[in-house]
Design a protein around this motif. Structure first.
Motif, PDB file in Angstrom:
ATOM      1  N   VAL A 144     -10.733  47.522 -11.385  1.00  0.00           N
ATOM      2  CA  VAL A 144      -9.682  46.460 -11.279  1.00  0.00           C
ATOM      3  C   VAL A 144      -9.453  45.431 -12.479  1.00  0.00           C
ATOM      4  O   VAL A 144      -8.995  44.400 -12.185  1.00  0.00           O
ATOM      5  CB  VAL A 144      -9.717  45.713  -9.989  1.00  0.00           C
ATOM      6  N   ALA A 145      -9.960  45.815 -13.741  1.00  0.00           N
ATOM      7  CA  ALA A 145      -9.951  44.962 -14.828  1.00  0.00           C
ATOM      8  C   ALA A 145      -8.481  45.298 -15.558  1.00  0.00           C
ATOM      9  O   ALA A 145      -8.363  44.400 -16.254  1.00  0.00           O
ATOM     10  CB  ALA A 145     -10.976  45.164 -15.714  1.00  0.00           C
ATOM     11  N   GLY A 146      -7.701  46.107 -15.150  1.00  0.00           N
ATOM     12  CA  GLY A 146      -6.506  46.414 -15.934  1.00  0.00           C
ATOM     13  C   GLY A 146      -5.610  44.979 -16.286  1.00  0.00           C
ATOM     14  O   GLY A 146      -5.705  43.921 -15.179  1.00  0.00           O
ATOM     15  N   LEU A 147      -4.791  44.973 -17.140  1.00  0.00           N
ATOM     16  CA  LEU A 147      -3.887  43.859 -17.425  1.00  0.00           C
ATOM     17  C   LEU A 147      -2.632  43.831 -16.625  1.00  0.00           C
ATOM     18  O   LEU A 147      -1.802  42.658 -16.265  1.00  0.00           O
ATOM     19  CB  LEU A 147      -3.752  43.662 -18.887  1.00  0.00           C
ATOM     20  N   GLY A 148      -2.114  44.928 -16.048  1.00  0.00           N
ATOM     21  CA  GLY A 148      -1.097  44.963 -15.485  1.00  0.00           C
ATOM     22  C   GLY A 148       0.456  44.612 -16.164  1.00  0.00           C
ATOM     23  O   GLY A 148       1.154  44.054 -15.906  1.00  0.00           O
ATOM     24  N   THR A 149       0.350  44.972 -17.690  1.00  0.00           N
ATOM     25  CA  THR A 149       1.460  44.591 -18.587  1.00  0.00           C
ATOM     26  C   THR A 149       2.919  45.144 -17.988  1.00  0.00           C
ATOM     27  O   THR A 149       3.870  44.560 -18.484  1.00  0.00           O
ATOM     28  CB  THR A 149       1.208  45.014 -19.730  1.00  0.00           C
ATOM     29  N   ARG A 150       3.065  46.157 -17.246  1.00  0.00           N
ATOM     30  CA  ARG A 150       4.305  46.561 -16.848  1.00  0.00           C
ATOM     31  C   ARG A 150       4.777  45.869 -15.819  1.00  0.00           C
ATOM     32  O   ARG A 150       6.184  46.072 -15.471  1.00  0.00           O
ATOM     33  CB  ARG A 150       4.035  48.235 -16.237  1.00  0.00           C
TER      34      ARG A 150
END
Length: 291
Positions: A12-18
């Motif tokens: 769950v470390a993703g940045l979620g830029t979308r």
């Protein structure tokens, strides 16, 4: 007899830029589908499959995920003082027992393989599951539970797959299909990440759920970079295939990719319509908007 699967890793470390600007301060895993965070659906799936220990590989600005799975004393005290018993029971239902959650940090975004490797000391020398937090799987029997049934028969490593339009196979991680094992499983003969058009060994793509043996960490520890300059889990699985069997099982259900805006919106509609207290009014509102 195969060792049981007790632990699951959630990268769950993703940045979620979308999803910017929504994810500037709120982790993408905490965006809500109806009234539950996306990550809660994934954890519930793992719990229903018998997982006992939930391991979250987090990054900066993800502390709210840890807070979500902790006790909120002030909130519970307020609910008790107002006799909000239904709300208290709801919080209790989604609260993991003490000692069943662990959190470790992936300091740099070096890829899915690196995120899984970060959990190695918590997983230890036993098989484990990996559930990608973007993918909400909707079915009467959860995806991981379906995989557990296959694992009980096959042992080894098990990957959930789905079918795509063959013309789009170059967009996915694709597996080669070998001998069948019962009604739901087949031997995986090869794996390739985003094969060039016209070269895919099948149209069955890896859909974000894995049961892996601990030897995968030996391959991940090499920290060899693959596609996108990242440490890829698929590359480590390809190397492990030389020593251990891999089995594929087709997920029977619906998948919503909540890492995309369309998938996230579709999940809200699907799960909203599933709720008896919302269904009738929600349908009317949808009809009004479409009309």
């Amino acid at each position: 007899m195969s060792k049981p699967i007790r632990k699951a890793v959630f990268p769950v470390a993703g940045l979620g830029t979308r999803f910017l600007p929504a994810t500037k301060a709120v982790p993408k895993e905490m965006l809500t589908v109806v009234d539950r965070p996306v990550i809660q659906y994934i954890v519930d799936e793992a719990s229903a499959a018998g997982i006992e220990h939930f391991i979250f590989v987090t990054g900066r600005n993800k502390a709210v995920i840890e807070d979500h799975f902790d006790i909120a004393y002030e909130l519970e005290a307020t609910l008790k003082s107002r006799n909000k018993t239904a709300e208290l029971e709801l919080l209790s239902r989604y609260q993991p027992p003490a000692g069943q959650t662990s959190f470790t940090r992936q300091q740099l975004p070096l890829g899915l393989g690196h995120a899984v490797w970060c959990a190695r000391d918590i997983v230890g020398n036993e098989p484990f599951a990996v559930l990608l937090p973007d993918m909400i799987m909707k079915a009467e029997t959860g995806c991981l539970a379906q995989m557990m049934q296959v694992y009980a028969e096959t042992g080894g490593n098990v990957i959930a797959v789905e079918e795509c339009d063959p013309a789009l196979a170059h967009q996915y991680g694709i597996v080669g299909v070998g001998e069948s094992k019962g009604a739901d499983a087949f031997a995986i003969t090869s794996m390739v990440e985003k094969p060039p058009k016209g070269t895919a060994p099948s149209n069955r793509f890896i859909s974000g759920r894995y049961i892996l043996q601990p030897e995968i960490f030996d391959h991940l520890s090499r920290h060899e970079k693959g596609a996108g300059g990242e440490i890829q889990l698929t590359d480590a699985m390809i190397r492990l295939m030389a020593d251990q069997p891999f089995w594929g099982t087709r997920f029977n259900g619906e998948t919503y990719d909540c890492g995309s805006k369309i998938g996230f919106l579709a999940a809200n509609v699907a799960f909203g319509l599933d709720r008896p207290e919302l269904n009738a009014d929600f349908r009317k509102e949808i009809a009004r908007l479409l009309g």
